[in-house]
Design an enzyme around this catalytic site. Sequence first.
Site, PDB file in Angstrom:
ATOM      1  N   ARG A 104      15.721  45.931  -4.730  1.00 36.02           N
ATOM      2  CA  ARG A 104      14.324  45.762  -5.110  1.00 36.02           C
ATOM      3  C   ARG A 104      14.151  44.463  -5.873  1.00 36.02           C
ATOM      4  O   ARG A 104      14.835  44.241  -6.880  1.00 36.02           O
ATOM      5  CB  ARG A 104      13.887  46.938  -5.985  1.00 36.02           C
ATOM      6  CG  ARG A 104      12.382  47.019  -6.111  1.00 36.02           C
ATOM      7  CD  ARG A 104      11.985  48.006  -7.158  1.00 36.02           C
ATOM      8  NE  ARG A 104      12.359  49.367  -6.791  1.00 36.02           N
ATOM      9  CZ  ARG A 104      11.697  50.428  -7.216  1.00 36.02           C
ATOM     10  NH1 ARG A 104      10.644  50.288  -7.986  1.00 36.02           N
ATOM     11  NH2 ARG A 104      12.086  51.630  -6.881  1.00 36.02           N
ATOM     12  N   THR A 108       8.535  41.247  -7.654  1.00 36.39           N
ATOM     13  CA  THR A 108       7.515  41.857  -6.789  1.00 36.39           C
ATOM     14  C   THR A 108       7.693  43.373  -6.677  1.00 36.39           C
ATOM     15  O   THR A 108       6.773  44.070  -6.253  1.00 36.39           O
ATOM     16  CB  THR A 108       7.604  41.284  -5.364  1.00 36.39           C
ATOM     17  OG1 THR A 108       8.861  41.683  -4.792  1.00 36.39           O
ATOM     18  CG2 THR A 108       7.522  39.768  -5.360  1.00 36.39           C
ATOM     19  N   ASP A 200      19.476  58.706 -11.643  1.00 32.45           N
ATOM     20  CA  ASP A 200      19.812  57.665 -10.657  1.00 32.45           C
ATOM     21  C   ASP A 200      20.927  58.181  -9.746  1.00 32.45           C
ATOM     22  O   ASP A 200      22.064  58.368 -10.171  1.00 32.45           O
ATOM     23  CB  ASP A 200      20.262  56.386 -11.384  1.00 32.45           C
ATOM     24  CG  ASP A 200      20.411  55.225 -10.400  1.00 32.45           C
ATOM     25  OD1 ASP A 200      19.688  54.233 -10.551  1.00 32.45           O
ATOM     26  OD2 ASP A 200      21.251  55.324  -9.469  1.00 32.45           O
ATOM     27  N   ASP A 203      24.110  55.855  -9.427  1.00 30.61           N
ATOM     28  CA  ASP A 203      24.947  55.878 -10.636  1.00 30.61           C
ATOM     29  C   ASP A 203      25.677  57.203 -10.768  1.00 30.61           C
ATOM     30  O   ASP A 203      26.851  57.233 -11.151  1.00 30.61           O
ATOM     31  CB  ASP A 203      24.084  55.642 -11.881  1.00 30.61           C
ATOM     32  CG  ASP A 203      23.753  54.168 -12.067  1.00 30.61           C
ATOM     33  OD1 ASP A 203      24.419  53.330 -11.434  1.00 30.61           O
ATOM     34  OD2 ASP A 203      22.818  53.867 -12.836  1.00 30.61           O
TER      35      ASP A 203
HETATM   36  N1  URA Z   1      16.250  56.337  -7.149  1.00 28.11           N
HETATM   37  C1  URA Z   1      17.027  57.212  -7.821  1.00 28.11           C
HETATM   38  O1  URA Z   1      18.245  57.169  -7.748  1.00 28.11           O
HETATM   39  N2  URA Z   1      16.415  58.138  -8.584  1.00 28.11           N
HETATM   40  C2  URA Z   1      15.084  58.238  -8.701  1.00 28.11           C
HETATM   41  O2  URA Z   1      14.596  59.129  -9.402  1.00 28.11           O
HETATM   42  C3  URA Z   1      14.294  57.311  -7.980  1.00 28.11           C
HETATM   43  C4  URA Z   1      14.896  56.373  -7.217  1.00 28.11           C
END
Ligand code: URA
Length: 209
Positions: A104, A108, A200, A203
Site C-alpha cells: 500500500r 495515496t 495483522d 504479522d
Molecule cells: N490486514 C490485516 O492483516 N488485518 C486487518 O484487520 C486488516 C488488514
Amino acid sequence: MGHVYVFDHPLIQHKLTYIREKSTGTKEFRELVEEVSALMAYEITREMPLQEVTVETPVQKAQCKVLAGKKLGLVPILRAGLGMVDGILRLIPAAKVGHIGLYRDPDTLEPVQYYAKMPSDIGERELIVIDPMLATGGSAAEAIQMIKDMGAKNIKLMCLIAAPEGVQRVQQAHDDVDIYVAAVDEKLDEKSYIVPGLGDAGDRLFGTR
Ligand code: URA
C-alpha cells in the site's frame, strides 16, 4: 452482482474463534489458519462438476466419479495469503499457484504491484484469489484486476474475515466474482483494521511486528 458466501460450518467457526484470540501464538495461529483454509476449500469445491469413469475393483468393474471441468489455480496475495495456501493444497494438491505482490502506497493508500507470476494457462483455470483479511478491498480488487488483465476469466475470492466495506468494494469493481469468507465483521477502524478482526494477519502468521 457476485454473491457472498459465509461458511458457517461449526469446525470453521470454532477454529476461527481461536485464530481471533490474541493470546494464540504464532505456531498455533499458523496451524489453525491452515486447518480453516482446508475446511473452506472443502466447502468451496462442493459444487465442482464430476464425470463418470469405469474402474476395476478387486471384485468387479464399477462406474464411479472423478472431478471434471476446469483445473484450479490458487492466487495468494503476498504476504498473508501464503498462510492459507498449504491448507488448500492438502485437499487440492494438483492446483497450480500464482503469486501477486502488492503494497500500500503510504501517501495515496492505494495498492501498488511489485510482483506477479501466474500459471501460463491462467485463462483455462478456475482461480481462487486468497487473502485472509478483506479490509478496504483495495488489494483484492487490484489483484483481481491484475489477473483479469493477464487473461483470467473465472475467479473466486476466498478470505477468512471480511469487513462490509471490503465486500462492497470488490462487488462494485468485479460483479462476476463470488466471495467466500468465514465471517463478515462489523467495520473498519481508522487505520483500516477489521473490527473485531484478528489484528495483522501477516504479522501473526510470520511472527513479525
Ligand atoms: N490486514 C490485516 O492483516 N488485518 C486487518 O484487520 C486488516 C488488514
